[in-house]
Enzyme design. Sequence first.
Site, PDB file in Angstrom:
ATOM      1  N   LEU A 248      41.271  28.457  40.597  1.00 46.94           N
ATOM      2  CA  LEU A 248      39.852  28.792  40.523  1.00 46.94           C
ATOM      3  C   LEU A 248      39.177  27.847  39.528  1.00 46.94           C
ATOM      4  O   LEU A 248      39.738  27.573  38.459  1.00 46.94           O
ATOM      5  CB  LEU A 248      39.670  30.249  40.068  1.00 46.94           C
ATOM      6  CG  LEU A 248      38.213  30.676  40.106  1.00 46.94           C
ATOM      7  CD1 LEU A 248      37.755  30.913  41.543  1.00 46.94           C
ATOM      8  CD2 LEU A 248      37.972  31.915  39.275  1.00 46.94           C
TER       9      LEU A 248
ATOM     10  N   LYS B 279      36.406  32.389  45.032  1.00 48.59           N
ATOM     11  CA  LYS B 279      36.637  33.589  44.221  1.00 48.59           C
ATOM     12  C   LYS B 279      36.555  34.842  45.094  1.00 48.59           C
ATOM     13  O   LYS B 279      35.547  35.552  45.095  1.00 48.59           O
ATOM     14  CB  LYS B 279      35.624  33.633  43.059  1.00 48.59           C
ATOM     15  CG  LYS B 279      36.035  34.552  41.922  1.00 48.59           C
ATOM     16  CD  LYS B 279      35.189  34.303  40.705  1.00 48.59           C
ATOM     17  CE  LYS B 279      35.343  35.384  39.636  1.00 48.59           C
ATOM     18  NZ  LYS B 279      36.642  35.423  39.006  1.00 48.59           N
TER      19      LYS B 279
ATOM     20  N   TYR C 149      33.338  37.556  44.549  1.00 45.28           N
ATOM     21  CA  TYR C 149      32.812  38.242  43.374  1.00 45.28           C
ATOM     22  C   TYR C 149      32.575  37.275  42.230  1.00 45.28           C
ATOM     23  O   TYR C 149      32.997  36.115  42.274  1.00 45.28           O
ATOM     24  CB  TYR C 149      33.755  39.374  42.950  1.00 45.28           C
ATOM     25  CG  TYR C 149      35.031  38.931  42.252  1.00 45.28           C
ATOM     26  CD1 TYR C 149      36.066  38.317  42.955  1.00 45.28           C
ATOM     27  CD2 TYR C 149      35.196  39.119  40.884  1.00 45.28           C
ATOM     28  CE1 TYR C 149      37.219  37.912  42.310  1.00 45.28           C
ATOM     29  CE2 TYR C 149      36.352  38.714  40.227  1.00 45.28           C
ATOM     30  CZ  TYR C 149      37.372  38.113  40.948  1.00 45.28           C
ATOM     31  OH  TYR C 149      38.512  37.707  40.307  1.00 45.28           O
TER      32      TYR C 149
ATOM     33  N   GLU D 257      47.810  28.789  37.235  1.00 50.46           N
ATOM     34  CA  GLU D 257      46.894  29.455  36.299  1.00 50.46           C
ATOM     35  C   GLU D 257      47.421  30.840  35.968  1.00 50.46           C
ATOM     36  O   GLU D 257      48.473  31.241  36.471  1.00 50.46           O
ATOM     37  CB  GLU D 257      45.478  29.535  36.898  1.00 50.46           C
ATOM     38  CG  GLU D 257      45.440  30.182  38.258  1.00 50.46           C
ATOM     39  CD  GLU D 257      44.107  30.013  38.987  1.00 50.46           C
ATOM     40  OE1 GLU D 257      43.062  29.850  38.332  1.00 50.46           O
ATOM     41  OE2 GLU D 257      44.124  30.061  40.233  1.00 50.46           O
TER      42      GLU D 257
END
Length: 286
Positions: free
Chosen positions: A206, A150, A33, A182
């Site tokens: 990411l 992702k 996505y 993260e």
Amino acid sequence: MTRIVYVNGDYVPEDQAKVSVFDRGFLFADGVYEVTSVLEGKLLDFAGHARRLERSLSELDMAAPVSMEALLDIHRELIVRNDLTEGMIYLQVTRGADADRDFAFPDPEKVPSSLVLFTQAKSIADSPAAKKGLRVISIEDQRWARRDIKTVQLLYPSMGKMMAKAAGCDDAWMIEDCHVTEGTSNNAYIVKDGKIITRHLSNEILHGITRAAVLRFAKEAQMVVEERAFTIDEAKDADEAFITSASTFVMPVVEIDGAALGDGKPGPVAARLREIYLDESRKTAL
Ligand code: PLP
């Protein structure tokens, strides 16, 4: 006004937007996505999101359902049809709906990938949280090892948000070997003695589109940037901290695991970067 959603070539009212129960996104989280922000009816950094989507698809051997040019047209059409001035566009590509449930990937010639996009109207530029700052907790990073792709497997990040909520906080920073990877849906940064420190790019995080832009703007503004892993203890001892993502831009963090950073208020570096990011992104919005 009923939201108009894009599903595999059609623009339909949201209550008529349907995908198959055999869709591999539903059965195997076999999908990727992107989330692109919209300000004043224009897309922020569409090229960056399109490039990352191409990379996610290629890493998973998944066919692109349409060209990136066609994707831009669909984004724009959704903005017009939904009269969207501010918010986000969510895009999801899955490996489509096979005839049955089978772990093996279907032949892409026989099973086309599936494409869904929808708008989310929301005030994002003028955010009360940006003035107040976020409170985060730290949790163990229990995600898979290809966080650079992702994918729609977001169960652990959802659990992380719930852990944060249960602790009366806004988000969670994930920790691996004592180092911060993260946030649940954002990249993490600390500031120490004027230096901006954020984890280097690898399969462990990411590759944020906002991260890339913010680091570029920071360097252009002569700010010192260090891309390396930092520990959670270092973070608690930082002068300030912040996160970045497409929908939150630059958002200050004022507390980690109950420890206030600096004077407990949003710091000047985060505030300045938020302003620069918004100004510069508006200039290049499509
Ligand atoms: N890291 C994770 C785990 C994310 O889910 C996201 C956004 O969804 C980000 C970082 C930030 O990426 P971007 O700036 O491209 O929104």
